[in-house]
Write an enzyme that holds these catalytic residues in place. Structure first.
Site, PDB file in Angstrom:
ATOM      1  N   CYS A  10      83.268  40.182  62.178  1.00 20.25           N
ATOM      2  CA  CYS A  10      83.165  40.927  63.439  1.00 20.25           C
ATOM      3  C   CYS A  10      81.899  40.491  64.183  1.00 20.25           C
ATOM      4  O   CYS A  10      81.157  39.639  63.712  1.00 20.25           O
ATOM      5  CB  CYS A  10      83.126  42.423  63.166  1.00 20.25           C
ATOM      6  SG  CYS A  10      81.716  42.903  62.178  1.00 20.25           S
ATOM      7  N   CYS A  13      78.627  40.776  62.290  1.00 19.92           N
ATOM      8  CA  CYS A  13      78.418  39.737  61.277  1.00 19.92           C
ATOM      9  C   CYS A  13      77.886  38.471  61.949  1.00 19.92           C
ATOM     10  O   CYS A  13      76.981  37.814  61.427  1.00 19.92           O
ATOM     11  CB  CYS A  13      79.719  39.428  60.547  1.00 19.92           C
ATOM     12  SG  CYS A  13      80.608  40.887  59.981  1.00 19.92           S
TER      13      CYS A  13
END
Lengths: 86, 324
Positions: A10, A13
């Site tokens: 995502c 991250c």
């Protein structure tokens, strides 16, 4: 030094990955960064929130995106601890 | 909240010297009052929630659920309540799911938590409270909680464990450490972290809030309020259904959607329709669904999505009926 970023891909991250890269460049640290996106791999670290920053197999941050400065500080601390141990 | 009206009064009349009664004056006044109020609320409430969060890590929630969850209804309620304040980024859904199941949290309770956490969104709460008052904010929380509570109970009752990917249960071990080590963070560090998080969040969503309020103030006094009310108003029986179907694939940062929703309500869309739209945007997210596929098989995924979608549609109609 081996640094891993655990996360299922995502935006948080990716931000952690970028910040870690910056931290390493800032501190000129000889480290290899790996992205770990496989859930089974991630679960081996017994974490329940992502993204996670792992320095030499030790979980140092989980569930948040620290600034490059904070990451660098933590990495330095890890290096110091290791020197003491050896 | 009077103070924000005074602040706007001061800026508009004493500082900008605009003339009372004009459309432009009203619009500027409205914009200043709402933006100052919303940003103040965002700052205060998000800070408080993030601060509380620093005490409630997922690991603690898990051990709480395993230890205190002997009564299944109590466990659902507990999962429901912690879902309001615990952090939830869709990318954490999978590790969280595995972590819960591994430790023996029942599947239904896990789902209650998985539904509650994203459905009740704290930013949405602040905006609803700031723009429409506490009644609507309370309705929003309550409906999200009810959906999560019963959604989890239904999934639990259906005995769907067979639709969880095998490897999740493979790892079930009795040596999961439920004693959560106290993280040694000082009060000062907690405050600093909560503050940083709050500022970062406001930076990220602030622009959308301003755009939303800007649009609303632009229309303040001019807008043909009847227009949207005609399409999505009380006279269209399919409005809720359509709103939810549009909302599901629209998943974005929940906060970005709120100004749009407040805009809709101002223009005469009934509360139930608007709430249903907002909840479908935040609760049912496509990325999260794709990620959850890694741990649960399609039938369970479909049941999960089905229950949430149907409940949201039902909530929409219910509130349109109750608050016409």
């Amino acid at each position: 030094m081996i640094i891993k970023i655990l996360g299922t891909g995502c935006t948080n991250c990716n931000r952690l990955y970028d910040n870690t890269k910056k931290a390493i460049e800032m501190g000129q640290i000889p480290a290899t960064i790996y992205k770990v996106e496989d859930v089974k791999e991630i679960m081996k670290y017994k974490v329940m929130t992502t993204p996670v920053l792992v320095v030499d197999e030790k979980v140092v941050f989980k569930g948040k995106v620290p600034s490059p400065e904070d990451i660098l500080k933590t990495i330095f601390n890890e290096m110091l601890n290791k020197d003491k141990d050896s | 909240m009077q103070i924000f009206t005074w602040f706007a009064d001061y800026v508009v009349y004493n500082f900008l010297h605009l003339e009372k009664g004009h459309h432009l004056t009203n619009a500027v006044h409205f914009f200043i009052e709402d933006t100052s109020k919303i940003f103040f609320l965002l700052l205060v409430i998000i800070f408080i929630i993030t601060y509380i969060r620093s005490y409630l890590t997922p690991e603690k929630v898990r051990s709480l659920l395993v230890k205190k969850g002997k009564n299944i209804y109590f466990a659902h309620l507990l999962a429901d309540l912690v879902g309001i304040i615990t952090p939830f980024c869709s990318c954490s859904a999978v590790p969280l799911f595995i972590g819960f199941v591994e430790a023996g949290v029942p599947l239904g309770v896990t789902f209650t938590y998985l539904i509650a956490a994203p459905t009740v969104n704290e930013v949405a709460l602040v905006l609803l409270y700031g723009l429409f008052g506490w009644e609507i904010a309370a309705i929003y929380i309550l409906s999200g909680e009810v959906i999560a509570f019963f959604g989890g109970i239904i999934i639990g009752a259906l005995k769907l464990e067979k639709y969880v990917e095998g490897y999740v249960y493979e790892n079930v071990s009795t040596d999961i450490d439920l004693e959560v080590e106290e993280i040694k963070i000082t009060f000062k560090e907690r405050v600093k972290e909560a503050f940083e998080y709050t500022i970062n969040l406001i930076k990220k969503i602030g622009i959308w809030v301003i755009i939303g309020i800007g649009m609303a103030s632009g229309m303040h006094g001019w807008a043909p309020t009847g227009f949207l009310a005609q399409i999505a108003g009380p006279n269209n029986p399919f409005a809720v259904l359509v709103a939810v179907l549009i909302g599901i694939p629209l998943y974005s940062n929940a906060a970005g959607m709120i100004p749009v929703v407040s805009e809709l309500i101002r223009l005469g869309v009934p509360i139930g329709t608007a709430l249903a739209f907002m909840m479908s945007v935040t609760a049912v997210s496509l990325p999260e669904t794709i990620l959850l596929r890694q741990v649960i098989k399609p039938p369970l995924l479909a049941i999960f999505l089905g229950i949430v979608t149907v409940s949201i549609i039902f909530t929409g109609y219910l509130f349109n009926f109750l608050i016409p």
